[in-house]
Design an enzyme around this catalytic site. Structure first.
Site, PDB file in Angstrom:
ATOM      1  N   LYS A  72       3.479 -10.993   9.541  1.00 27.81           N
ATOM      2  CA  LYS A  72       2.963 -11.253   8.103  1.00 27.81           C
ATOM      3  C   LYS A  72       3.197 -12.177   7.508  1.00 27.81           C
ATOM      4  O   LYS A  72       4.474 -12.371   6.844  1.00 27.81           O
ATOM      5  CB  LYS A  72       3.223  -9.515   7.880  1.00 27.81           C
ATOM      6  CG  LYS A  72       2.558  -9.204   6.501  1.00 27.81           C
ATOM      7  CD  LYS A  72       2.921  -7.627   6.342  1.00 27.81           C
ATOM      8  CE  LYS A  72       2.463  -7.108   5.110  1.00 27.81           C
ATOM      9  NZ  LYS A  72       2.377  -5.750   5.130  1.00 27.81           N
ATOM     10  N   ARG A  98      -2.081  -1.724  14.314  1.00 25.89           N
ATOM     11  CA  ARG A  98      -0.853  -2.481  14.788  1.00 25.89           C
ATOM     12  C   ARG A  98      -1.261  -3.062  16.128  1.00 25.89           C
ATOM     13  O   ARG A  98      -1.804  -2.362  16.788  1.00 25.89           O
ATOM     14  CB  ARG A  98       0.379  -1.584  15.043  1.00 25.89           C
ATOM     15  CG  ARG A  98       1.405  -1.069  13.681  1.00 25.89           C
ATOM     16  CD  ARG A  98       2.009  -2.224  12.945  1.00 25.89           C
ATOM     17  NE  ARG A  98       2.597  -1.638  11.627  1.00 25.89           N
ATOM     18  CZ  ARG A  98       2.083  -1.950  10.750  1.00 25.89           C
ATOM     19  NH1 ARG A  98       0.740  -2.258  10.275  1.00 25.89           N
ATOM     20  NH2 ARG A  98       2.786  -1.699   9.645  1.00 25.89           N
ATOM     21  N   ARG A 126       0.793  -1.323   0.013  1.00 25.25           N
ATOM     22  CA  ARG A 126      -0.132   0.067  -0.194  1.00 25.25           C
ATOM     23  C   ARG A 126       0.764   1.265  -0.027  1.00 25.25           C
ATOM     24  O   ARG A 126       2.006   1.237   0.480  1.00 25.25           O
ATOM     25  CB  ARG A 126      -0.858   0.196   1.184  1.00 25.25           C
ATOM     26  CG  ARG A 126      -1.918  -1.211   1.295  1.00 25.25           C
ATOM     27  CD  ARG A 126      -3.042  -0.676   2.133  1.00 25.25           C
ATOM     28  NE  ARG A 126      -2.761  -0.628   3.490  1.00 25.25           N
ATOM     29  CZ  ARG A 126      -3.837   0.134   4.231  1.00 25.25           C
ATOM     30  NH1 ARG A 126      -4.808   0.376   3.581  1.00 25.25           N
ATOM     31  NH2 ARG A 126      -3.561   0.258   5.690  1.00 25.25           N
TER      32      ARG A 126
HETATM   33  P1  ATP Z   1      -0.718  -1.443   6.710  1.00 23.44           P
HETATM   34  O1  ATP Z   1      -1.012  -1.896   7.963  1.00 23.44           O
HETATM   35  O2  ATP Z   1      -0.935   0.015   6.401  1.00 23.44           O
HETATM   36  O3  ATP Z   1      -1.317  -2.466   5.494  1.00 23.44           O
HETATM   37  P2  ATP Z   1       1.875  -2.542   6.144  1.00 23.44           P
HETATM   38  O4  ATP Z   1       3.228  -1.673   6.624  1.00 23.44           O
HETATM   39  O5  ATP Z   1       1.871  -3.935   6.392  1.00 23.44           O
HETATM   40  O6  ATP Z   1       0.765  -1.442   6.574  1.00 23.44           O
HETATM   41  P3  ATP Z   1       1.759  -2.851   3.225  1.00 23.44           P
HETATM   42  O7  ATP Z   1       1.525  -1.833   2.295  1.00 23.44           O
HETATM   43  O8  ATP Z   1       0.464  -3.760   3.353  1.00 23.44           O
HETATM   44  O9  ATP Z   1       1.904  -2.180   4.490  1.00 23.44           O
HETATM   45  O10 ATP Z   1       3.171  -3.710   2.894  1.00 23.44           O
HETATM   46  C1  ATP Z   1       4.148  -3.375   2.824  1.00 23.44           C
HETATM   47  C2  ATP Z   1       5.138  -3.649   3.984  1.00 23.44           C
HETATM   48  O11 ATP Z   1       5.139  -4.869   4.133  1.00 23.44           O
HETATM   49  C3  ATP Z   1       6.590  -3.085   3.864  1.00 23.44           C
HETATM   50  O12 ATP Z   1       6.641  -1.706   4.287  1.00 23.44           O
HETATM   51  C4  ATP Z   1       7.581  -4.225   4.751  1.00 23.44           C
HETATM   52  O13 ATP Z   1       7.143  -3.698   6.039  1.00 23.44           O
HETATM   53  C5  ATP Z   1       6.473  -5.202   4.750  1.00 23.44           C
HETATM   54  N1  ATP Z   1       7.155  -6.324   3.724  1.00 23.44           N
HETATM   55  C6  ATP Z   1       7.644  -6.191   2.460  1.00 23.44           C
HETATM   56  N2  ATP Z   1       7.857  -7.346   1.884  1.00 23.44           N
HETATM   57  C7  ATP Z   1       7.238  -8.200   2.872  1.00 23.44           C
HETATM   58  C8  ATP Z   1       7.330  -9.791   2.383  1.00 23.44           C
HETATM   59  N3  ATP Z   1       7.659 -10.380   1.405  1.00 23.44           N
HETATM   60  N4  ATP Z   1       6.848 -10.468   3.578  1.00 23.44           N
HETATM   61  C9  ATP Z   1       6.300  -9.594   4.753  1.00 23.44           C
HETATM   62  N5  ATP Z   1       6.277  -8.432   4.709  1.00 23.44           N
HETATM   63  C10 ATP Z   1       6.820  -7.664   3.812  1.00 23.44           C
END
Ligand code: ATP
Length: 320
Positions: A182, A317, A117
């Site tokens: 994640k 979070r 995102r």
């Molecule tokens: P939100 O809670 O706003 O969705 P998010 O930080 O999880 O926030 P996303 O846009 O869903 O953001 O995903 C991008 C983020 O995920 C990156 O900034 C990094 O922190 C994390 N990320 C990047 N690559 C991976 C991966 N392969 N597996 C898990 N996490 C990842």
């Protein structure tokens, strides 16, 4: 592209897990050992662990099971395109909505510019994960696109459950979690409005056998191999299952919208009844998460009652 085809041929040869000397690889491809060594470096830059043992040659640190377009296509009715090396599977479909049929799927082994995102980077090493997007023409228009990423997340977790894989949960609005880490991210994007229909691209990156050395991810993450309890993951079968699940979910969504959906989400919500933080730019609020409402907003219980929050700028979070 020619350069990629050499690396892909090398990877196919190395994917048997055996040692291959620089000399034999050079002979196979009609190039010098030095040229092979340069291409191996390029493969390493894609995130593949290749090592070299003096006198034996090159070997992959872990087996590689490459995606097979024909095998996947034979099991689904959606048009499937496998592009081993791509910028971003979402971007590819967004760039081509004018010529694609609704339901078309794009898969990749490696994304040079995988994204989450708000343009955040999605770490996408070669062959270790699943990078997958589907184009969907939503005739009901853009208003109906709200809530879609929630529906997609539920469909994917339920598909994993059907395979006997338990314990994967959802984090509002669009992530899959395993043991508070994640596992996958979902990204729904819209192409420019042409007439009444909305042109949606639904993308997902799911970690399958990614190794710990991917330490450049700035939050805790997990891989499906941890859910399964072993390193062998049939990536082709998973791709088929996810294409089928997504196709069905989108058809259902067009017919029924979010109806009866809140309970399905709440059963899988990783943070339900737990303390969470909602981050909105410089603002942050804490409360107890109470699942979602019928509009797809996340419910937060605070001192003055329960409020619903919705919008692309909110990140959820774990609370302290
Ligand atoms: P939100 O809670 O706003 O969705 P998010 O930080 O999880 O926030 P996303 O846009 O869903 O953001 O995903 C991008 C983020 O995920 C990156 O900034 C990094 O922190 C994390 N990320 C990047 N690559 C991976 C991966 N392969 N597996 C898990 N996490 C990842």
């Amino acid at each position: 592209m020619k350069e990629h085809s050499v690396k892909l041929t090398l990877l196919k040869t190395l994917s048997d897990g055996a040692f291959h000397s620089g000399e034999s690889l050079g002979a196979q491809l009609g190039m010098t050992r030095a040229a092979i060594s340069k291409h191996i470096q390029g493969i390493q830059e894609w995130g593949v662990d290749v090592f070299r043992v003096q006198g034996k040659g090159y070997q992959l640190a872990q087996p590689l099971h490459m995606l097979d377009e024909a095998l996947i296509q034979a099991q689904v009715s959606n048009p499937v395109e496998l592009h081993p090396i791509i910028g971003s599977t979402n971007q590819y479909l967004l760039d081509n909505v004018d010529t694609l049929t609704s339901g078309t799927v794009c898969l990749a082994e490696y994304q040079a510019n995988g994204r989450g995102r708000r343009g955040r980077h999605w770490v996408s090493p070669f062959g270790a994960n699943l990078y997958f997007s589907m184009y969907w023409r939503l005739d009901a228009g853009i208003a109906a696109a709200m809530g879609l990423s929630l529906v997609v997340g539920v469909a994917i977790v339920e598909a994993l459950e059907k395979m006997g894989l338990e314990g994967v949960k959802l984090k509002w609005p669009n992530d899959l979690y395993y043991q508070d880490r994640k596992l996958a991210g979902i990204l729904v994007e819209l192409s420019g409005q042409a007439g009444a229909a909305a042109h949606l691209v639904i993308g997902m990156g799911m970690n399958l056998i990614m190794q710990d050395r991917e330490s450049n991810i700035d939050q805790p993450w997990s891989s499906l191999s941890q859910v399964i309890g072993q390193d062998h993951v049939d990536r082709n079968q998973l791709a088929v299952a996810f294409i089928q699940a997504l196709d069905q979910a989108l058809r259902d969504y067009e017919l029924y919208g979010m109806q009866d959906f809140v309970g399905r989400w709440n059963r899988l919500d990783n943070f339900i009844d737990r303390k969470v933080r909602l981050i909105m730019g410089d603002n942050e609020i804490t409360g107890i998460e109470r699942g979602i409402d019928a509009h797809g907003g996340v419910l937060l219980e605070m001192d003055d009652g329960i409020k619903s929050f919705i919008g692309g700028e909110i990140s959820l979070r774990k609370g302290e």
